[in-house]
Write a protein that holds these residues in place. Sequence first.
Motif, short mmCIF file in Angstrom:
data_model
loop_
_atom_site.label_atom_id
_atom_site.label_comp_id
_atom_site.label_asym_id
_atom_site.label_seq_id
_atom_site.Cartn_x
_atom_site.Cartn_y
_atom_site.Cartn_z
N LEU A 66 42.87 30.94 39.57
CA LEU A 66 41.49 31.43 39.66
C LEU A 66 40.48 30.31 39.97
O LEU A 66 39.50 30.54 40.66
CB LEU A 66 41.12 32.14 38.35
N THR A 67 40.72 29.09 39.46
CA THR A 67 39.77 28.00 39.72
C THR A 67 40.34 26.99 40.72
O THR A 67 39.77 25.92 40.91
CB THR A 67 39.40 27.27 38.41
N LEU A 126 39.94 38.38 33.10
CA LEU A 126 39.71 37.27 32.17
C LEU A 126 38.76 37.72 31.05
O LEU A 126 38.99 37.47 29.86
CB LEU A 126 39.12 36.08 32.92
N THR A 154 35.76 28.49 35.27
CA THR A 154 35.58 29.62 36.21
C THR A 154 34.18 29.60 36.80
O THR A 154 33.98 29.74 38.01
CB THR A 154 35.87 30.95 35.47
N HIS A 155 33.19 29.40 35.93
CA HIS A 155 31.79 29.35 36.37
C HIS A 155 31.59 28.17 37.34
O HIS A 155 30.96 28.32 38.39
CB HIS A 155 30.88 29.20 35.16
N SER A 201 39.93 39.33 39.13
CA SER A 201 40.49 38.34 38.22
C SER A 201 39.49 37.95 37.13
O SER A 201 39.87 37.74 35.97
CB SER A 201 40.94 37.10 39.00
N VAL A 202 38.22 37.84 37.50
CA VAL A 202 37.18 37.52 36.50
C VAL A 202 37.07 38.68 35.49
O VAL A 202 36.94 38.45 34.29
CB VAL A 202 35.82 37.22 37.18
N VAL A 258 44.33 30.61 34.97
CA VAL A 258 42.96 30.20 35.31
C VAL A 258 42.99 28.85 36.02
O VAL A 258 42.33 28.66 37.06
CB VAL A 258 42.07 30.13 34.05
#
Length: 421
Positions: A319-320, A346, A364-365, A342-343, A315
């Motif tokens: 992802l981030t 997760l 992530t958000h 990916s989300v 993450v």
Amino acid sequence: GKAPIRASAARERAALIAALDGRRVAPGPAGAPTRGRADVLPTGRNLTSIDPRAIPTRTAHAIGTRAAAEVVRRYLQDHGEPPRALMIDLWASASLRTGGDDLAQALAYLGAAPTWDPASGRVTGIEVMPLATLDRPRIDVTLRISGLFRDIFETQIALFDMAVRRVAELDEPDEDNPLAAARRANGDLARVFGSAPGSYGAQAADMALDGNWRARADLGAVYLEAVTHAYGGAEPVRAAGDGFRERVSETDLLVHPQDDRERDILDGDGVADFAGGFSAAAALLGNAPELYHLDTSRTEAPKARRLAEEVARVVRGRLTNPRWIEGMLGHGHRGVAEIAQSVDALYAFAATAEVVPGTLFDATHAALIADEAVLEAMAARNPAATAAIAARLRDALDRGLWVSRRNAVDRELARLNKASR
């Protein structure tokens, strides 16, 4: 050099068109370039696998033995004693890439090794190491095999089953040999389990992402229901009965190996399906085993990490990561679909294994939704995938998988409707 990598895209395109046109696609070896297999580049060839009779190879045995030692080392560090019973996920794709180092690892836990024909390099049988050379008790190993592994590696299943039975026959004390202890207690010695012939996957991630489920126990139940058969032995395929449930409830540790750096655990929901599904099933049966992600991509130095550590690494690293997000946006519609996948993965880890703290969902958000420039760029390229990301995060909030420390989350998720209109 980079030339073979650059040539791969053109070769892939040409080979795809040739195949669709009914023309021949030249064969080439399968394997992972990051595992030292430069011979697989450029890609775009019809992959040939290896001779299944030569699995595990001698090299795979050396790497698998090293990997088993790393897992035992990490478990000792975490728990002060070696695991007594462990389960390992075996996927055919990995075994074909590595020549079977995951299977060799499983044999090493038992204190067994393959023997080979010196001329052909084919596996001829099994050798059981004396306890004195092991410097630890033997470990009771269960294999949860994928459907493809079941289809391709019948010989290897029989080999592992033979190793289990040979180890169980030894005259060794219970505390040093849990398989001998199981035999003396008239326990079931089936240790290779999978889904019914013709079916694939572990079902847990599908259920988490698209099914009608209320609690983690529902996901565990679906994982257990998918494992209906035991493999190997005098009767190569038979109903599992309660054998698999017993193994899950007695397992101290699940090992999920990953052999290449081309992918990671959020690149699809396969790992969440198998490792997460196992975790949910164990919880349903009243067990709380350790979950290790075993990275063997650097064969000289395999690394065992807790699944929660690996999720956090991916993450934060990918992802981030603004550079990765920018790269995906450069791929347009398809790139945003990758972000959404990916989300989803997760979310599946959070639902099945409870290994995703709120801080990772917050991050992530913040990277995808609260950042207006990223949100608008995603919505412009793939509005459906962007809406799916927001819906997935919203569902995580509603189910209590994500407890956010930020008050603005509701408003930011709602704002997406305006962005995608």
